[in-house]
Design a protein around this motif. Structure first.
Motif, PDB file in Angstrom:
ATOM      1  N   ARG A   2      17.043  59.730  15.119  1.00 36.72           N
ATOM      2  CA  ARG A   2      18.372  59.580  14.526  1.00 36.72           C
ATOM      3  C   ARG A   2      19.411  59.908  15.580  1.00 36.72           C
ATOM      4  O   ARG A   2      19.321  60.934  16.239  1.00 36.72           O
ATOM      5  CB  ARG A   2      18.506  60.505  13.326  1.00 36.72           C
ATOM      6  N   PHE A   3      20.389  59.037  15.748  1.00 35.46           N
ATOM      7  CA  PHE A   3      21.470  59.239  16.711  1.00 35.46           C
ATOM      8  C   PHE A   3      22.233  60.513  16.381  1.00 35.46           C
ATOM      9  O   PHE A   3      22.570  60.773  15.228  1.00 35.46           O
ATOM     10  CB  PHE A   3      22.401  58.020  16.655  1.00 35.46           C
ATOM     11  N   ILE A   4      22.491  61.323  17.425  1.00 37.57           N
ATOM     12  CA  ILE A   4      23.297  62.529  17.224  1.00 37.57           C
ATOM     13  C   ILE A   4      24.666  62.353  17.840  1.00 37.57           C
ATOM     14  O   ILE A   4      25.700  62.533  17.181  1.00 37.57           O
ATOM     15  CB  ILE A   4      22.640  63.768  17.869  1.00 37.57           C
ATOM     16  N   ILE A   5      24.715  62.034  19.145  1.00 37.32           N
ATOM     17  CA  ILE A   5      25.981  62.029  19.849  1.00 37.32           C
ATOM     18  C   ILE A   5      25.847  61.227  21.139  1.00 37.32           C
ATOM     19  O   ILE A   5      24.730  61.084  21.665  1.00 37.32           O
ATOM     20  CB  ILE A   5      26.431  63.488  20.141  1.00 37.32           C
ATOM     21  N   GLN A   6      26.959  60.712  21.607  1.00 36.24           N
ATOM     22  CA  GLN A   6      26.966  59.949  22.851  1.00 36.24           C
ATOM     23  C   GLN A   6      28.248  60.254  23.612  1.00 36.24           C
ATOM     24  O   GLN A   6      29.316  60.425  23.001  1.00 36.24           O
ATOM     25  CB  GLN A   6      26.887  58.458  22.547  1.00 36.24           C
ATOM     26  N   GLY A   7      28.127  60.285  24.939  1.00 37.03           N
ATOM     27  CA  GLY A   7      29.320  60.547  25.744  1.00 37.03           C
ATOM     28  C   GLY A   7      29.202  59.972  27.137  1.00 37.03           C
ATOM     29  O   GLY A   7      28.108  59.607  27.587  1.00 37.03           O
ATOM     30  N   TYR A   8      30.349  59.940  27.816  1.00 40.43           N
ATOM     31  CA  TYR A   8      30.379  59.453  29.196  1.00 40.43           C
ATOM     32  C   TYR A   8      30.764  60.577  30.173  1.00 40.43           C
ATOM     33  O   TYR A   8      30.145  60.722  31.216  1.00 40.43           O
ATOM     34  CB  TYR A   8      31.364  58.290  29.339  1.00 40.43           C
TER      35      TYR A   8
ATOM     36  N   LEU B 188       7.829  51.888  15.577  1.00 40.22           N
ATOM     37  CA  LEU B 188       9.183  52.047  15.064  1.00 40.22           C
ATOM     38  C   LEU B 188      10.027  50.825  15.386  1.00 40.22           C
ATOM     39  O   LEU B 188       9.943  50.265  16.478  1.00 40.22           O
ATOM     40  CB  LEU B 188       9.834  53.286  15.669  1.00 40.22           C
ATOM     41  N   CYS B 189      10.825  50.469  14.434  1.00 39.45           N
ATOM     42  CA  CYS B 189      11.774  49.375  14.598  1.00 39.45           C
ATOM     43  C   CYS B 189      13.178  49.974  14.547  1.00 39.45           C
ATOM     44  O   CYS B 189      13.423  50.912  13.779  1.00 39.45           O
ATOM     45  CB  CYS B 189      11.556  48.365  13.476  1.00 39.45           C
ATOM     46  N   ALA B 190      14.073  49.447  15.351  1.00 40.53           N
ATOM     47  CA  ALA B 190      15.446  49.935  15.347  1.00 40.53           C
ATOM     48  C   ALA B 190      16.396  48.751  15.369  1.00 40.53           C
ATOM     49  O   ALA B 190      16.149  47.764  16.052  1.00 40.53           O
ATOM     50  CB  ALA B 190      15.703  50.826  16.559  1.00 40.53           C
ATOM     51  N   SER B 191      17.477  48.857  14.621  1.00 34.57           N
ATOM     52  CA  SER B 191      18.464  47.785  14.645  1.00 34.57           C
ATOM     53  C   SER B 191      19.803  48.327  15.124  1.00 34.57           C
ATOM     54  O   SER B 191      20.075  49.523  15.071  1.00 34.57           O
ATOM     55  CB  SER B 191      18.602  47.123  13.275  1.00 34.57           C
ATOM     56  N   LYS B 192      20.611  47.422  15.594  1.00 40.89           N
ATOM     57  CA  LYS B 192      21.873  47.815  16.201  1.00 40.89           C
ATOM     58  C   LYS B 192      22.924  46.754  15.910  1.00 40.89           C
ATOM     59  O   LYS B 192      22.643  45.561  15.935  1.00 40.89           O
ATOM     60  CB  LYS B 192      21.688  47.947  17.700  1.00 40.89           C
ATOM     61  N   SER B 193      24.110  47.234  15.641  1.00 38.52           N
ATOM     62  CA  SER B 193      25.232  46.334  15.488  1.00 38.52           C
ATOM     63  C   SER B 193      25.802  46.032  16.855  1.00 38.52           C
ATOM     64  O   SER B 193      25.893  46.924  17.697  1.00 38.52           O
ATOM     65  CB  SER B 193      26.317  46.986  14.626  1.00 38.52           C
ATOM     66  N   THR B 194      26.152  44.808  17.105  1.00 38.90           N
ATOM     67  CA  THR B 194      26.675  44.470  18.424  1.00 38.90           C
ATOM     68  C   THR B 194      28.147  44.077  18.353  1.00 38.90           C
ATOM     69  O   THR B 194      28.671  43.427  19.237  1.00 38.90           O
ATOM     70  CB  THR B 194      25.877  43.313  19.036  1.00 38.90           C
ATOM     71  N   SER B 195      28.799  44.516  17.291  1.00 37.81           N
ATOM     72  CA  SER B 195      30.213  44.212  17.176  1.00 37.81           C
ATOM     73  C   SER B 195      31.017  45.101  18.099  1.00 37.81           C
ATOM     74  O   SER B 195      30.711  46.271  18.279  1.00 37.81           O
ATOM     75  CB  SER B 195      30.680  44.435  15.735  1.00 37.81           C
ATOM     76  N   ALA B 196      32.090  44.580  18.658  1.00 35.77           N
ATOM     77  CA  ALA B 196      32.930  45.348  19.574  1.00 35.77           C
ATOM     78  C   ALA B 196      33.537  46.537  18.855  1.00 35.77           C
ATOM     79  O   ALA B 196      33.923  46.453  17.704  1.00 35.77           O
ATOM     80  CB  ALA B 196      34.040  44.459  20.123  1.00 35.77           C
TER      81      ALA B 196
ATOM     82  N   THR C 186      32.070  49.285  17.879  1.00 34.72           N
ATOM     83  CA  THR C 186      31.172  50.122  17.084  1.00 34.72           C
ATOM     84  C   THR C 186      30.479  51.131  17.982  1.00 34.72           C
ATOM     85  O   THR C 186      30.326  50.924  19.172  1.00 34.72           O
ATOM     86  CB  THR C 186      30.111  49.299  16.352  1.00 34.72           C
ATOM     87  N   LYS C 187      30.068  52.237  17.355  1.00 33.57           N
ATOM     88  CA  LYS C 187      29.351  53.259  18.097  1.00 33.57           C
ATOM     89  C   LYS C 187      28.049  52.656  18.598  1.00 33.57           C
ATOM     90  O   LYS C 187      27.394  51.905  17.900  1.00 33.57           O
ATOM     91  CB  LYS C 187      29.077  54.437  17.156  1.00 33.57           C
ATOM     92  N   GLU C 188      27.662  52.972  19.823  1.00 30.99           N
ATOM     93  CA  GLU C 188      26.476  52.372  20.407  1.00 30.99           C
ATOM     94  C   GLU C 188      25.231  53.138  20.008  1.00 30.99           C
ATOM     95  O   GLU C 188      24.617  53.817  20.798  1.00 30.99           O
ATOM     96  CB  GLU C 188      26.620  52.335  21.928  1.00 30.99           C
ATOM     97  N   GLU C 189      24.864  53.069  18.755  1.00 39.30           N
ATOM     98  CA  GLU C 189      23.671  53.765  18.327  1.00 39.30           C
ATOM     99  C   GLU C 189      22.708  52.780  17.691  1.00 39.30           C
ATOM    100  O   GLU C 189      23.095  51.738  17.172  1.00 39.30           O
ATOM    101  CB  GLU C 189      24.004  54.863  17.316  1.00 39.30           C
ATOM    102  N   GLN C 190      21.450  53.121  17.781  1.00 36.63           N
ATOM    103  CA  GLN C 190      20.426  52.339  17.123  1.00 36.63           C
ATOM    104  C   GLN C 190      19.960  53.102  15.886  1.00 36.63           C
ATOM    105  O   GLN C 190      19.832  54.317  15.907  1.00 36.63           O
ATOM    106  CB  GLN C 190      19.252  52.088  18.061  1.00 36.63           C
ATOM    107  N   PHE C 191      19.718  52.364  14.837  1.00 36.34           N
ATOM    108  CA  PHE C 191      19.253  52.934  13.578  1.00 36.34           C
ATOM    109  C   PHE C 191      17.765  52.628  13.434  1.00 36.34           C
ATOM    110  O   PHE C 191      17.375  51.464  13.420  1.00 36.34           O
ATOM    111  CB  PHE C 191      20.039  52.347  12.410  1.00 36.34           C
ATOM    112  N   PHE C 192      16.995  53.667  13.333  1.00 37.67           N
ATOM    113  CA  PHE C 192      15.550  53.515  13.276  1.00 37.67           C
ATOM    114  C   PHE C 192      15.039  53.466  11.839  1.00 37.67           C
ATOM    115  O   PHE C 192      15.583  54.127  10.947  1.00 37.67           O
ATOM    116  CB  PHE C 192      14.858  54.668  14.005  1.00 37.67           C
ATOM    117  N   GLY C 193      13.976  52.700  11.658  1.00 41.49           N
ATOM    118  CA  GLY C 193      13.282  52.687  10.385  1.00 41.49           C
ATOM    119  C   GLY C 193      12.283  53.834  10.326  1.00 41.49           C
ATOM    120  O   GLY C 193      12.145  54.592  11.286  1.00 41.49           O
ATOM    121  N   PRO C 194      11.562  53.968   9.210  1.00 41.08           N
ATOM    122  CA  PRO C 194      10.610  55.072   9.048  1.00 41.08           C
ATOM    123  C   PRO C 194       9.322  54.869   9.826  1.00 41.08           C
ATOM    124  O   PRO C 194       8.558  55.801  10.012  1.00 41.08           O
ATOM    125  CB  PRO C 194      10.341  55.081   7.541  1.00 41.08           C
ATOM    126  N   GLY C 195       9.095  53.643  10.290  1.00 44.41           N
ATOM    127  CA  GLY C 195       7.898  53.376  11.079  1.00 44.41           C
ATOM    128  C   GLY C 195       6.714  52.882  10.269  1.00 44.41           C
ATOM    129  O   GLY C 195       6.655  53.057   9.046  1.00 44.41           O
TER     130      GLY C 195
END
Lengths: 114, 115
Positions: free
Chosen positions: A45-51, B90-98, B100-109
């Protein structure tokens, strides 16, 4: 992608602040630092990100010195439910392309004790 | 919004068989990545798909393959299973819209056990 080094494990008592440091000596100019948390049998699970400098959200703070060769994840007043593996990742962030594979190291196993 | 879903959650196969795992990303997410997690090797990147095209590939043999459909759902296939393929996938998806936070959302596996 820059290689990261973290402690394998850490122990802490409930209520204490925990700082996990990650070394990334070969970080590139366009690399971001991202931390993930993983509980057993669940996906990370994502926690935090920074530069650079300091980033704070409702869960944690991320401190990045000027040379960006290391970073420190700070968890304030941990509880038993914070027991998990914490991963530090370093890599480029390319918006609108989806072209950012994550490279996970072994992570730091944090055990919170009552 | 529903999270990333993976099916099945558990699977038992024997050596030599093949297996197909499925991942449904968060609605609107176009990037789907697959990872293998084992106690010895940790979390390792398999491949990433974006708009039905493989964008990145990790260091895994050709027995591991994947694809993505027009609705962004993805499948990965492992042929000629080996004991060492036992892992949490594990599978993870990500939004690629400008913006948005650059995080991936993982499934339960999917926990795959090869006997």
């Amino acid at each position: 992608l820059a290689k990261t080094t973290q402690p394998i494990s850490m122990d802490s008592y409930e209520g204490q602040e925990v700082n996990i440091t990650c070394s990334h000596n070969n970080i590139a100019t366009n690399d971001y630092i991202t931390w993930y948390q993983q509980f057993p049998s669940q996906g990370p699970r994502f926690i935090i990100q920074g530069y650079k400098t300091k980033v704070t959200n409702e869960v944690a703070s991320l401190f990045i010195p000027a040379d960006r060769k290391s970073s420190t994840l700070s968890l304030p007043r941990v509880s038993l439910s914070d027991t998990a593996v914490y991963y530090c990742l370093v890599g480029p962030v390319e918006r609108n392309s989806g072209n950012t594979p994550l490279v996970f190291g072994k992570g730091t196993r944090l055990s919170v004790i009552a | 919004k529903a999270g990333v879903t993976q099916t099945p959650r558990y699977l038992i196969k024997t050596r030599g068989q093949q297996v197909t795992l499925s991942c449904s990303p968060i609605s609107g997410h176009r990037s789907v990545s697959w990872y293998q997690q084992t106690p010895g090797q940790g979390l390792q990147f398999l491949f990433e798909y974006f708009s039905e095209t493989q964008r990145n590939k990790g260091n895994f043999p050709g027995r591991f393959s994947g694809r993505q459909f027009s609705n962004s759902r993805s499948e990965m296939n492992v042929s000629t299973l080996e004991l060492g393929d036992s892992a949490l996938y594990l599978c993870a998806s990500k939004s690629t819209s400008a913006g948005t936070k650059e995080e991936q959302f993982f499934g339960p596996g999917t926990r795959l056990t090869v006997l």
